[in-house]
Scaffold this active site. Sequence first.
Site, short mmCIF file in Angstrom:
data_model
loop_
_atom_site.label_atom_id
_atom_site.label_comp_id
_atom_site.label_asym_id
_atom_site.label_seq_id
_atom_site.Cartn_x
_atom_site.Cartn_y
_atom_site.Cartn_z
N ASP A 143 -6.93 4.26 -4.64
CA ASP A 143 -7.59 4.12 -3.34
C ASP A 143 -8.22 5.50 -3.09
O ASP A 143 -8.45 6.26 -4.05
CB ASP A 143 -6.58 3.72 -2.24
CG ASP A 143 -7.26 3.26 -0.94
OD1 ASP A 143 -7.75 2.13 -0.90
OD2 ASP A 143 -7.34 4.06 0.02
N LYS B 41 0.86 -1.18 0.00
CA LYS B 41 0.00 0.00 0.00
C LYS B 41 0.89 1.22 0.00
O LYS B 41 2.03 1.15 0.46
CB LYS B 41 -0.87 0.01 1.26
CG LYS B 41 -2.11 0.86 1.16
CD LYS B 41 -3.22 0.11 0.45
CE LYS B 41 -4.42 0.95 0.17
NZ LYS B 41 -5.56 0.15 -0.30
P1 NDP Z 1 -12.83 7.67 -3.03
O1 NDP Z 1 -11.78 8.68 -2.83
O2 NDP Z 1 -13.38 7.44 -4.39
O3 NDP Z 1 -14.07 7.97 -2.07
C1 NDP Z 1 -13.90 8.04 -0.70
C2 NDP Z 1 -15.22 8.43 -0.06
O4 NDP Z 1 -15.07 8.32 1.35
C3 NDP Z 1 -15.61 9.85 -0.34
O5 NDP Z 1 -17.02 9.94 -0.34
C4 NDP Z 1 -15.00 10.60 0.82
O6 NDP Z 1 -15.64 11.83 1.11
C5 NDP Z 1 -15.22 9.62 1.95
N1 NDP Z 1 -14.16 9.81 2.97
C6 NDP Z 1 -12.84 9.75 2.79
N2 NDP Z 1 -12.18 10.01 3.93
C7 NDP Z 1 -13.13 10.26 4.83
C8 NDP Z 1 -13.09 10.60 6.20
N3 NDP Z 1 -11.92 10.74 6.86
N4 NDP Z 1 -14.28 10.76 6.83
C9 NDP Z 1 -15.47 10.62 6.17
N5 NDP Z 1 -15.56 10.30 4.86
C10 NDP Z 1 -14.41 10.13 4.22
O7 NDP Z 1 -12.25 6.30 -2.43
P2 NDP Z 1 -12.74 4.81 -2.67
O8 NDP Z 1 -14.20 4.77 -2.90
O9 NDP Z 1 -11.84 4.22 -3.67
O10 NDP Z 1 -12.38 4.14 -1.28
C11 NDP Z 1 -13.32 4.04 -0.21
C12 NDP Z 1 -12.87 2.94 0.75
O11 NDP Z 1 -12.81 1.70 0.06
C13 NDP Z 1 -11.49 3.12 1.37
O12 NDP Z 1 -11.50 2.55 2.66
C14 NDP Z 1 -10.60 2.29 0.46
O13 NDP Z 1 -9.42 1.89 1.12
C15 NDP Z 1 -11.52 1.11 0.20
N6 NDP Z 1 -11.24 0.31 -0.98
C16 NDP Z 1 -11.12 0.86 -2.22
C17 NDP Z 1 -10.91 0.06 -3.31
C18 NDP Z 1 -10.86 0.60 -4.69
O14 NDP Z 1 -10.75 -0.19 -5.62
N7 NDP Z 1 -10.95 1.89 -4.91
C19 NDP Z 1 -10.74 -1.39 -3.18
C20 NDP Z 1 -10.98 -1.89 -1.85
C21 NDP Z 1 -11.19 -1.05 -0.80
P3 NDP Z 1 -14.93 13.21 0.66
O15 NDP Z 1 -15.07 13.25 -0.83
O16 NDP Z 1 -15.68 14.26 1.37
O17 NDP Z 1 -13.49 13.11 1.10
O1 2IT Z 2 -7.80 -1.61 -0.88
C1 2IT Z 2 -7.73 -2.09 -2.03
O2 2IT Z 2 -7.86 -3.29 -2.24
C2 2IT Z 2 -7.50 -1.17 -3.16
N1 2IT Z 2 -7.42 0.04 -2.95
C3 2IT Z 2 -7.34 -1.71 -4.54
C4 2IT Z 2 -5.95 -2.22 -4.76
C5 2IT Z 2 -5.62 -2.66 -6.15
O3 2IT Z 2 -4.45 -3.02 -6.36
O4 2IT Z 2 -6.48 -2.66 -7.04
#
Ligand code: NDP
Ligand code: 2IT
Length: 443
Positions: free
Chosen positions: A165, A125
């Site tokens: 992420d 990460k």
């Molecule tokens: P994005 O940046 O696309 O979206 C994040 C969302 O979470 C936004 O709505 C953001 O709001 C909100 N957010 C972020 N930080 C905070 C905080 N401190 N408090 C409240 N809300 C918050 O990220 P992703 O959708 O990609 O990721 C979301 C989660 O999923 C994370 O935990 C990530 O690690 C996990 N994840 C992502 C994957 C991926 O493929 N993208 C895969 C597996 C897990 P705002 O816009 O206001 O900051």
């Molecule tokens: O938390 C996660 O699994 C991710 N942000 C996606 C990682 C990836 O390599 O696609």
Amino acid sequence: MSYSERVIAQLAERYAGQPEFVQATSEVLGSIQPALDRHPEFEEAALLERLVEPERIIMFRVPWLDDAGHVQVNRGYRVEFNSAIGPYKGGLRFHPSVNLSILKFLGFEQIFKISLTGLPIGGGKGGADFDPKGKSDAEVMRFCQSFMTELFRHIGADTDVPAGDIGVGGREIGYLFGQYKRLANRYEGVLTGKGLTWGGSLARTEATGYGAVYFASDVLADKGESLDGKRVNITGAGNVATYAVQKAEQLGALVQTVSDSTGWVYDPAGIDVKLLREVKEVRRGRISEYAQEREGSVYHEGAGCWEVPCDVYMPCATQNELPLEGAKALVEAGCGLVVEGANMPTTLKATNLLLEKGVTFCPGKAANAGGVAVSALEMSQNSERLQWTFEEVDERLKGIMKSIHDNARDAADECGVPGNYVVGANVAGFLKVADAMMAQGIV
Ligand code: NDP
Ligand code: 2IT
């Protein structure tokens, strides 16, 4: 004291300044003792002590010029945690809260998540304490170029393959890839989540959200139920949340909520994905704009999606967003299923309460593995220089989620805790990594 308790105690002392890392490691080690009991050789090989130390951590300065011509400096990181089953793989997070504790917790979770997918990749990460919010495209580009100018010497298609992420989506991956290619003079699948015209995989954008909903469907199918007609509350409004909303609605659920870091929206008619994407993906706006434009929906400041009674709750925003009070509200309103789309969104106290009260709880390392699984499929497509159809990738994603579900369920049964997906996912994910580490000697 058992082996796992001893290592947890050592970690709590050594890394007292890294609370998220201690939380994540305690949660995993605290649930795998049944597997450790069956394998006394692990303790002799100091397997856990090695597992909790990243193989390598890279930390670097990221200087860049803002639009006003001022020099800005951020901190960049890559935690290369474990390569026992393949090259390091995991996202990059750009958010002001990023620090070593958060990236180590995410990297540690990633090892077991990836192991569960059955695909040959390891865990890592990275990211930076850079906030893309409010920055111009040109500023984001200059930041990404500076970040990659250091990172490029540490990564590669067979070494370490970052992805997106929080705060890192298609735009950032584009700028990062462009700079990598320029520095390395190689066109290779060194990042995933790429655009569809330059090596990306169809269905990668949708994969994490869709995968989490497929996981929820698999859990419900085991109980003879489905998502059709269920009330689902989703938090977040980013990549994971948006496509979880879309798939849940396609499967007949009523999705009542979404949120961002400023507030949350209740939409009794069901979240309008088209408007959500317009507000968040196109305008990069606030979720309050959704409520202003959608008749019948209501905006609330702060956190609180748990206040609306639901059948299924899917936290898809960030770590520790679902506190004990939220879990209590869910239990009182009769919510039967919590599926983590985000990484570690539920605090340890909240998780324990949900488990105690008989709520089926699906941890992120199982439920959100669809994103990294399709990233691995993107790597396969890059290696063979082909692009599969959306349907083919989506079918494979469904199959991978079903197999993660079944493996976690069966491992829980074997440990004598049927229905406990926390123990099941941790044990199933751990055993494969442990086997590979044992075979590779003391490294
Ligand atoms: P994005 O940046 O696309 O979206 C994040 C969302 O979470 C936004 O709505 C953001 O709001 C909100 N957010 C972020 N930080 C905070 C905080 N401190 N408090 C409240 N809300 C918050 O990220 P992703 O959708 O990609 O990721 C979301 C989660 O999923 C994370 O935990 C990530 O690690 C996990 N994840 C992502 C994957 C991926 O493929 N993208 C895969 C597996 C897990 P705002 O816009 O206001 O900051
Ligand atoms: O938390 C996660 O699994 C991710 N942000 C996606 C990682 C990836 O390599 O696609």
